[in-house]
Design an enzyme around this catalytic site. Structure first.
Site, PDB file in Angstrom:
ATOM      1  N   CYS B 129       0.656  -1.100  -0.083  1.00  0.00           N
ATOM      2  CA  CYS B 129      -0.040   0.027   0.278  1.00  0.00           C
ATOM      3  C   CYS B 129       0.697   1.207  -0.056  1.00  0.00           C
ATOM      4  O   CYS B 129       0.357   2.461  -0.191  1.00  0.00           O
ATOM      5  CB  CYS B 129      -0.797  -0.032   1.189  1.00  0.00           C
ATOM      6  SG  CYS B 129      -1.991  -1.521   1.302  1.00  0.00           S
ATOM      7  N   HIS B 385      -9.142   3.288  -2.059  1.00  0.00           N
ATOM      8  CA  HIS B 385      -7.876   3.047  -1.859  1.00  0.00           C
ATOM      9  C   HIS B 385      -7.259   2.067  -3.154  1.00  0.00           C
ATOM     10  O   HIS B 385      -7.128   0.899  -2.790  1.00  0.00           O
ATOM     11  CB  HIS B 385      -7.551   2.519  -0.643  1.00  0.00           C
ATOM     12  CG  HIS B 385      -6.169   2.007  -0.134  1.00  0.00           C
ATOM     13  ND1 HIS B 385      -4.962   2.612  -0.742  1.00  0.00           N
ATOM     14  CD2 HIS B 385      -5.851   0.852   0.502  1.00  0.00           C
ATOM     15  CE1 HIS B 385      -4.069   1.783  -0.166  1.00  0.00           C
ATOM     16  NE2 HIS B 385      -4.529   0.815   0.637  1.00  0.00           N
ATOM     17  N   CYS B 415      -0.487   2.403   6.495  1.00  0.00           N
ATOM     18  CA  CYS B 415       0.077   0.996   7.001  1.00  0.00           C
ATOM     19  C   CYS B 415       0.269   0.310   5.754  1.00  0.00           C
ATOM     20  O   CYS B 415      -0.162   0.538   4.803  1.00  0.00           O
ATOM     21  CB  CYS B 415      -0.907   0.470   7.875  1.00  0.00           C
ATOM     22  SG  CYS B 415      -2.515   0.540   7.150  1.00  0.00           S
ATOM     23  N   GLY B 417       0.528  -3.570   4.170  1.00  0.00           N
ATOM     24  CA  GLY B 417       0.250  -5.121   4.282  1.00  0.00           C
ATOM     25  C   GLY B 417       1.733  -5.878   4.780  1.00  0.00           C
ATOM     26  O   GLY B 417       2.508  -5.578   4.104  1.00  0.00           O
TER      27      GLY B 417
END
Lengths: 359, 429
Positions: B129, B385, B415, B417
């Site tokens: 991400c 997103h 954050c 993954g």
């Protein structure tokens, strides 16, 4: 023996590295909050302590260092951010050199003991600066981004600088590293302990403490990787920078208020002297000497170390402590906000067994 | 305060003992910020940044558009807006998570189709991400290291066409046998549900945060606050009702909806566990989109007469336990503060990706951030997103909003993954 810095509250005391009978003291009016400062060059003789030279400064003064290359010079850090060099050979009472780069109170100055050609200063402005006394500007600025109460050159290395600051960290800078965004910072050690890694299942749980301002530190004179730190949380810790992640080696608990000044003995590798806001000066062993009583290894760093003795003469915050390099091994000088400089023998506050370790 | 009072406060702080609070280094904090605001010739500056609109996966305007085609659109608009000679761009980094082969081939082709000459190199990269941010940071680092002079950091994702089980290959026995390593493939929803439970983040708090994201986004959309950052894109779109292919212009985030409140979100069933707290309304939307950022040194920008929108200051990356991937920003943001020499009070806007309302709220509370400074135009919960795109998208969202408000310092963070966090400091000019 005693000397009164009448009207001025003591901030730091240092024995001359050249003469066993000479001391320098800095003291400030109104507890260093507002008003003048005063630098005393004191002589000791059979009749007591007398002032050889007195220099007045426009603002408070907080720390001093004897020049390692010239027995008549002292460097003084003050409240207006200035650093002044006084020379007792100079006929008048003015500093022979002055540097003005720090934006806030300069709280510590320390001379390079190896090359003897530079000194380091730290300030509430969040920087440590390296200076050459013959140059008008600083050589280097090391940012700490935090009010830095104490900085020092490593006693055995000309290029390693340590600093402790109000962010509860011990920083080690190595000037041999390339200049980069790290600004020579090689270790950033949280004095209160590393936080446990969230979610990690590795390693044994380690006790951590709340972060608190660190006010003072000193390099051990014999074990050149050992540093003692102390501050607002009243604990004295020793760290071995060969293993910076391991946390403190020893924790010495005892002072009832913040510890303001630490100094390792120049004679015994395990002994250190501390001065505190609790108005005492205490002598400690960090438990590293061969004759120390053996202790179970699993008790953690708090099991190490002992208080060897306590000096209760001062009636205000003890702000400066230093060991005499010469003669009998127990002689120290302390200064405090009670306007007194005391020269005393640590053996006088110890039991005979401990006292017998000092020659 | 007078100097004497300041000294008194400082020294009396020493007497508080173990319960003491660390006195803020007065003067230093503003000095850190002042240092950030200085303009130096070797600053890495942003001279153009934009994104496409974000549209809903599977049904939005980009549902039939390939990732590479969205990228072509973003690149063309970037060249057009900045008026940069595309021949001067030496490298392009594209963050993308889902495409097979990392998208390396298509993205190179996309750059050529957008008008960059063959001399402009292209790479694709994947840090989940944060890929879009990593792309910008890689380009900034390459510029400051002297490897290139001008570059583009970008991100793109077509979740409509490429989201699915194929995105992760089977784990070997070796990976499965190591507990922390096996955790890397626990689905995001499942682990976030567990984290919300473990960290005690109640559904009410999550829904309230999610609703405010929607409300902020709709207000911003109505006020036209996204217009500067969004580059409209003409694409082919199959109308599901008629089955006919139409050409449409996509210029608006279609995930943004009016009338969403914490109460309306409270009625949605949890998606990952019966007694869970996470649902479609308080997690990020599945979306398609692309974003691009043009970076160079200030000296280069001034020489070329480019408009400087802001500068890149520093970035950090931090690892956390895979099952707690949502706490990534909590680990990365303090790290980037230390690098930039600032603290949270020096920051005007935080763009923290809303992967899940639960993790975003937890990080903000744990770091003690002012909620009014976080995602002022809403976030991924409201407009989506698109995984690899988000990091590059945040740069546009942040810089245009800082400029509009006349504010200066911003953070983008997310954050990541498998248990990571990234954060970067930007200054608008």
């Amino acid at each position: 023996m005693e000397f009164r810095t009448a009207g001025y509250n003591g901030y730091a005391v240092k024995y001359s590295p050249y003469f066993d009978s000479r001391l320098a003291v800095v003291a400030s009016a109104n507890f260093g909050l507002v008003g003048n400062g005063r630098v005393y060059i004191l002589g000791l003789d059979a009749n007591g302590i007398h002032a050889e030279r007195v220099y007045d400064t426009p603002d408070s003064v907080y720390d001093l260092a004897w020049a390692e290359r010239n027995e008549t010079q002292v460097i003084v850090g003050g409240g207006d951010g200035s650093i002044k060099l006084f020379d007792t050979k100079s006929p008048d009472n003015f500093p022979v050199q002055e540097w003005k780069e720090h934006n806030r109170e300069v709280y510590s100055v320390n001379y390079n003991l190896v090359t003897k050609d530079s000194f380091v200063s730290s300030s509430w402005d969040g920087t440590v600066k390296v200076w050459d006394p013959v140059r008008p500007n600083s050589l280097l600025t090391l940012p700490t981004h935090s009010c830095t109460y104490s900085t020092a050159f490593a006693p055995r290395s000309p290029s390693i600088i340590s600093a402790v600051s109000s962010d509860s960290h011990l920083r080690i800078f190595d000037l041999r590293t390339n200049p980069s965004s790290a600004n020579h910072l090689v270790h950033l050690i949280p004095i209160h302990g590393y936080p446990p890694m969230p979610g990690s299942t590795y390693g044994p749980p380690r006790q951590t403490y709340a972060p608190s301002e660190c006010l003072t530190h000193d390099w051990n004179k014999y074990r050149d990787t050992v540093i003692a730190t102390a501050g607002v949380d009243q604990l004295i810790r020793t760290f071995d920078i060969r293993n910076p992640k391991a946390g403190p080696v020893a924790i010495l608990r005892g002072h009832d208020y913040a510890v303001r000044k630490l100094s390792w003995s120049p004679h015994l590798s395990d002994v250190l002297l501390s001065g505190s806001y609790d108005m005492t000066a205490r002598v400690w062993s960090d438990g590293s000497n061969a004759n120390a009583p053996s202790r179970p290894a699993n008790l953690g760093p708090e099991a190490w170390g002992d208080e060897l003795g306590r000096m209760n003469v001062h009636t205000e915050f003890v702000t400066g402590v230093d060991w005499c390099l010469f003669g009998a091994e127990g002689w120290v000088a302390t200064t405090a906000w009670d306007e007194r400089v005391c020269v005393w023998d640590v053996r006088s506050v110890m039991n005979p067994a401990n006292a017998s370790r000092f020659n | 305060m007078s100097a004497a009072q300041k000294r008194l406060t400082q020294v009396s702080g020493h007497l508080a003992g173990a319960g003491s609070k660390i006195a803020p280094t007065e003067g230093d904090s503003s000095a850190g910020r002042a240092k950030l605001l200085q303009k130096n010739p070797d600053d890495i500056v942003v001279t153009a940044c934009l994104r496409t609109a974000f549209t809903k996966g599977g049904k939005g305007g980009f549902k039939d558009t390939h990732a590479a085609d969205m990228l072509v659109g973003a690149f063309k608009s970037l060249i057009e807006r900045s008026k940069i000679d595309p021949g001067l761009v030496e490298d392009i980094a594209v963050g993308s998570v889902l495409p097979p082969g990392g998208g390396a081939t298509e993205f190179r082709a996309a750059a050529l189709a957008a008008g960059f000459p063959v001399s402009a190199a292209v790479k694709s990269l994947n840090r989940q991400c944060s890929s879009g941010l990593q792309a910008c940071v890689d380009i900034a680092n390459a510029i400051s290291a002297g490897m290139i002079e001008i570059g583009v950091g970008a991100g793109v994702e077509s979740m409509s066409l490429q989201y699915g089980p194929g995105a992760v290959t089977e784990f070997s026995e070796l990976l499965e046998s190591h507990p922390e390593s096996a955790n890397c493939k626990v689905p995001m929803g499942v682990l976030s549900e567990k984290m919300a439970k473990d960290k005690g983040i109640p559904r009410k708090v999550q829904d309230a945060f999610a609703a405010s994201s929607y409300q902020k986004a709709i207000r911003a959309q109505e006020a036209g606050l996204f217009d500067e950052e969004i580059a409209p894109l003409k694409v082919k779109w199959e109308n599901p009702k008629t089955g006919e292919t139409e050409e449409i212009t996509v210029s608006k985030d279609d995930g943004v909806r009016p009338g969403i409140t914490a109460e309306s979100l409270g009625k949605i069933k949890p998606a990952f566990a019966k007694d869970g707290s996470i649902h479609a309304g308080n997690a990020s939307q599945i979306s398609d989109g692309a974003a691009a950022v043009l970076l160079m040194k200030r000296s280069t920008a001034e020489r070329l007469g480019q408009t400087i929108l802001g500068k890149y200051v520093a970035a950090s990356v931090a690892g956390v336990a895979p099952l707690l991937m949502g706490i990534g920003p909590w680990a990365a943001i303090p790290k980037v503060f230390e690098k930039a020499g600032i603290n949270k009070d020096d920051v005007d806007i935080f763009e923290i990706n809303e992967a899940f309302a639960s993790q975003c709220v937890w990080c903000a509370n744990e770091l003690g951030l002012d909620m009014n400074k976080i995602n002022p135009k809403g976030g991924a919960i409201a407009f989506g997103h698109p995984l690899g795109c988000t990091g590059a998208r945040q740069v546009s969202t942040l810089l245009y909003e800082l400029r509009r408000r006349g504010e200066k310092v911003g953070i983008t963070s997310m954050c990541v993954g498998t248990g990571m966090g990234m954060a970067a400091v930007w200054v608008a000019e």
